[in-house]
Motif scaffolding. Sequence first.
Motif, PDB file in Angstrom:
ATOM      1  N   SER A 133       7.209   1.734  12.071  1.00  0.00           N
ATOM      2  CA  SER A 133       5.785   1.599  12.358  1.00  0.00           C
ATOM      3  C   SER A 133       4.920   1.612  11.100  1.00  0.00           C
ATOM      4  O   SER A 133       3.714   1.386  11.190  1.00  0.00           O
ATOM      5  N   VAL A 134       5.501   1.908   9.956  1.00  0.00           N
ATOM      6  CA  VAL A 134       4.756   1.919   8.696  1.00  0.00           C
ATOM      7  C   VAL A 134       5.508   1.054   7.683  1.00  0.00           C
ATOM      8  O   VAL A 134       6.692   0.756   7.852  1.00  0.00           O
ATOM      9  N   SER A 135       4.809   0.668   6.632  1.00  0.00           N
ATOM     10  CA  SER A 135       5.434  -0.130   5.574  1.00  0.00           C
ATOM     11  C   SER A 135       6.296   0.749   4.680  1.00  0.00           C
ATOM     12  O   SER A 135       5.949   1.908   4.407  1.00  0.00           O
ATOM     13  N   ASN A 136       7.404   0.196   4.249  1.00  0.00           N
ATOM     14  CA  ASN A 136       8.339   0.910   3.378  1.00  0.00           C
ATOM     15  C   ASN A 136       8.734   0.010   2.226  1.00  0.00           C
ATOM     16  O   ASN A 136       9.027  -1.177   2.426  1.00  0.00           O
ATOM     17  N   LEU A 137       8.742   0.573   1.020  1.00  0.00           N
ATOM     18  CA  LEU A 137       9.201  -0.135  -0.173  1.00  0.00           C
ATOM     19  C   LEU A 137      10.357   0.658  -0.763  1.00  0.00           C
ATOM     20  O   LEU A 137      10.170   1.709  -1.366  1.00  0.00           O
ATOM     21  N   LEU A 138      11.576   0.156  -0.554  1.00  0.00           N
ATOM     22  CA  LEU A 138      12.789   0.828  -0.998  1.00  0.00           C
ATOM     23  C   LEU A 138      13.296   0.149  -2.261  1.00  0.00           C
ATOM     24  O   LEU A 138      13.592  -1.057  -2.251  1.00  0.00           O
ATOM     25  N   LEU A 139      13.372   0.903  -3.339  1.00  0.00           N
ATOM     26  CA  LEU A 139      13.768   0.366  -4.645  1.00  0.00           C
ATOM     27  C   LEU A 139      15.230   0.695  -4.907  1.00  0.00           C
ATOM     28  O   LEU A 139      15.617   1.871  -4.906  1.00  0.00           O
ATOM     29  N   ILE A 140      16.033  -0.348  -5.115  1.00  0.00           N
ATOM     30  CA  ILE A 140      17.441  -0.179  -5.487  1.00  0.00           C
ATOM     31  C   ILE A 140      17.573  -0.650  -6.933  1.00  0.00           C
ATOM     32  O   ILE A 140      17.435  -1.848  -7.231  1.00  0.00           O
ATOM     33  N   SER A 141      17.792   0.290  -7.843  1.00  0.00           N
ATOM     34  CA  SER A 141      17.867  -0.029  -9.272  1.00  0.00           C
ATOM     35  C   SER A 141      19.279  -0.477  -9.624  1.00  0.00           C
ATOM     36  O   SER A 141      20.268   0.198  -9.290  1.00  0.00           O
ATOM     37  N   LEU A 142      19.387  -1.613 -10.307  1.00  0.00           N
ATOM     38  CA  LEU A 142      20.672  -2.181 -10.715  1.00  0.00           C
ATOM     39  C   LEU A 142      20.715  -2.265 -12.230  1.00  0.00           C
ATOM     40  O   LEU A 142      19.733  -2.637 -12.871  1.00  0.00           O
ATOM     41  N   GLY A 194       0.794  -1.220   0.000  1.00  0.00           N
ATOM     42  CA  GLY A 194       0.000   0.000   0.000  1.00  0.00           C
ATOM     43  C   GLY A 194       0.825   1.268   0.000  1.00  0.00           C
ATOM     44  O   GLY A 194       0.341   2.320   0.431  1.00  0.00           O
ATOM     45  N   VAL A 195       2.068   1.203  -0.470  1.00  0.00           N
ATOM     46  CA  VAL A 195       2.945   2.380  -0.530  1.00  0.00           C
ATOM     47  C   VAL A 195       3.616   2.411  -1.899  1.00  0.00           C
ATOM     48  O   VAL A 195       3.760   1.384  -2.569  1.00  0.00           O
ATOM     49  N   SER A 196       4.046   3.591  -2.290  1.00  0.00           N
ATOM     50  CA  SER A 196       4.780   3.748  -3.545  1.00  0.00           C
ATOM     51  C   SER A 196       6.260   3.478  -3.296  1.00  0.00           C
ATOM     52  O   SER A 196       6.777   3.749  -2.205  1.00  0.00           O
ATOM     53  N   PRO A 197       6.975   2.949  -4.298  1.00  0.00           N
ATOM     54  CA  PRO A 197       8.397   2.671  -4.106  1.00  0.00           C
ATOM     55  C   PRO A 197       9.212   3.952  -4.007  1.00  0.00           C
ATOM     56  O   PRO A 197       8.921   4.950  -4.674  1.00  0.00           O
ATOM     57  N   LEU A 198      10.224   3.916  -3.174  1.00  0.00           N
ATOM     58  CA  LEU A 198      11.151   5.034  -3.006  1.00  0.00           C
ATOM     59  C   LEU A 198      12.495   4.619  -3.571  1.00  0.00           C
ATOM     60  O   LEU A 198      13.107   3.656  -3.089  1.00  0.00           O
ATOM     61  N   LEU A 199      12.960   5.319  -4.615  1.00  0.00           N
ATOM     62  CA  LEU A 199      14.230   4.987  -5.253  1.00  0.00           C
ATOM     63  C   LEU A 199      15.382   5.472  -4.381  1.00  0.00           C
ATOM     64  O   LEU A 199      15.489   6.668  -4.070  1.00  0.00           O
ATOM     65  N   VAL A 200      16.247   4.557  -3.972  1.00  0.00           N
ATOM     66  CA  VAL A 200      17.385   4.896  -3.122  1.00  0.00           C
ATOM     67  C   VAL A 200      18.627   4.194  -3.653  1.00  0.00           C
ATOM     68  O   VAL A 200      18.552   3.266  -4.465  1.00  0.00           O
ATOM     69  N   ASP A 201      19.775   4.651  -3.172  1.00  0.00           N
ATOM     70  CA  ASP A 201      21.030   3.942  -3.382  1.00  0.00           C
ATOM     71  C   ASP A 201      21.675   3.749  -2.019  1.00  0.00           C
ATOM     72  O   ASP A 201      21.120   4.119  -0.978  1.00  0.00           O
ATOM     73  N   ALA A 202      22.876   3.159  -2.004  1.00  0.00           N
ATOM     74  CA  ALA A 202      23.520   2.847  -0.731  1.00  0.00           C
ATOM     75  C   ALA A 202      23.810   4.114   0.065  1.00  0.00           C
ATOM     76  O   ALA A 202      23.610   4.154   1.285  1.00  0.00           O
ATOM     77  N   ASP A 203      24.250   5.162  -0.601  1.00  0.00           N
ATOM     78  CA  ASP A 203      24.578   6.401   0.099  1.00  0.00           C
ATOM     79  C   ASP A 203      23.320   7.062   0.674  1.00  0.00           C
ATOM     80  O   ASP A 203      23.307   7.541   1.810  1.00  0.00           O
ATOM     81  N   THR A 204      22.245   7.083  -0.127  1.00  0.00           N
ATOM     82  CA  THR A 204      20.987   7.669   0.360  1.00  0.00           C
ATOM     83  C   THR A 204      20.419   6.865   1.515  1.00  0.00           C
ATOM     84  O   THR A 204      19.912   7.425   2.493  1.00  0.00           O
ATOM     85  N   LEU A 205      20.509   5.544   1.416  1.00  0.00           N
ATOM     86  CA  LEU A 205      19.955   4.684   2.459  1.00  0.00           C
ATOM     87  C   LEU A 205      20.673   4.882   3.789  1.00  0.00           C
ATOM     88  O   LEU A 205      20.061   4.805   4.861  1.00  0.00           O
ATOM     89  N   SER A 206      21.979   5.139   3.723  1.00  0.00           N
ATOM     90  CA  SER A 206      22.739   5.306   4.961  1.00  0.00           C
ATOM     91  C   SER A 206      22.298   6.532   5.743  1.00  0.00           C
ATOM     92  O   SER A 206      22.427   6.582   6.969  1.00  0.00           O
TER      93      SER A 206
END
Length: 451
Positions: A159-168, A140-152
């Motif tokens: 407490s909420v659902s997260n969809l983290l998209l790592i594009s390769l 029920g969430v939209s994907p968030l485009l991240v990379d290793a540096d952004t994720l850090s």
Amino acid sequence: MKMSGSRCRSSKRLIIFHVFFFTFAATGSSTPQVPVLIWSSEGLPPLASPAAGHITTHDQLASYLNSAFGSGPHTVLLFLQDKLSKDDFTVFGGVYGNKQDSVFQNLEAALQSSSSSVTLPALAWSGYSAVPSLLEEKLGVSPLLVDADTLSHLSINKSVSNLLLISLSYCTGAQMSCKEVLHANDVIIGEVMSIMKLKSVPYTAVYTGRQPSRVIPESSISHRPMGRTLLQMVQSDDRPPIMYNSSNSTCIMLWAQSLNISLSRTSSWIDLMNETASLEGSVCNGTHSRLVLNYADRYVLSFDMTQRMYPVSGRNWFTLDTVQLQVNGQTATFNGGRGIYAPAEYSFHCESVTSFRDALLVPSGSLGNSSDWRLNFVDFQIQGFGLNNGTVFSYASDCASFFTPGIWMGLLTTLLLLLILVYGLHMIMQLNTMDRFDDPKGPTISVPQTE
């Protein structure tokens, strides 16, 4: 095939992982498919082992994701590679027990250290990847485009659902080999796993591809049409053309095998045809058509076409005037009017439309920081006017000239042979017969013999 269990069996996962992919890669199938690897730091529901050669459908995957993400918030890491097939694991995964030769060492370590893991060797693929949309629907969430540096530096709310998209990316043969690209992707996976471990955030990771890296055609060669076919036929049954409708009728159509963009001369190519685009901002009328492909505001690709009357030819022609690429607020414009044109009632088709080699798209003016941006459209076809039925392209005006180098070589060779033939006939016609002969009634000629 399933790989799950307690930590006491984790040492066996690596062997099962390799044997699994080697076994299923040998079976083969004519249906396009992508593998899916799922592992979790908390646990996954069990999955019954399918029969050898079984291809998982989208409904079966959706049913499993329902049980995996039934209730409560979840943090999902989606490693979405441009292309992925079972052969990538068998060729570069060290399947013969040589761990040092594997480019998936971080991926194997993640599977080995996870609480449980599930592997789907063959998910049915029908022109697009179903995994991102299914995860978005279940969480029920939209994907968030991240990379290793952004994720850090990202603060993850548990407490909420997260969809983290790592594009390769995937290898294109232009810069790096497949082994180098897959190794770089594996390094990214290792960095992301380390960051998640430091953050102490429970997660579920999914590794799959947008499309297969090796697609075997569904139909056999004997069923394919032989000889010439009309260019207005759609090039692929799996991927319909992009169509923009205005006033309940289609006025712009575009199809391409790939719409590749590159933001530097050393970066890998990004195929936008594998992404889902919004057509917001597109317009069309009797003299001007504009097709806007907006890929979640990350990339915006615009095609501007005009139609006008040319008195010299006595007919209307349309031209693809400009192609604009917008990335992160920067815009690069490429002119195509000189080489991309066709009669107004036709479509335009070209096997290769590029901005850097035999360029039909010419960069316009000073592009600033975007001067190294490049476009490469493969098997490109577009029509912005004269669409009657709105389902197929009109007859295509191809960019390839009639007198190709091969035709010129054939004509010159034929001309040379013809000159040799004419010269030989001329020499034969110059031969003359004798007009006087010896009189047979006269005395014979005697030749005295001397000893």
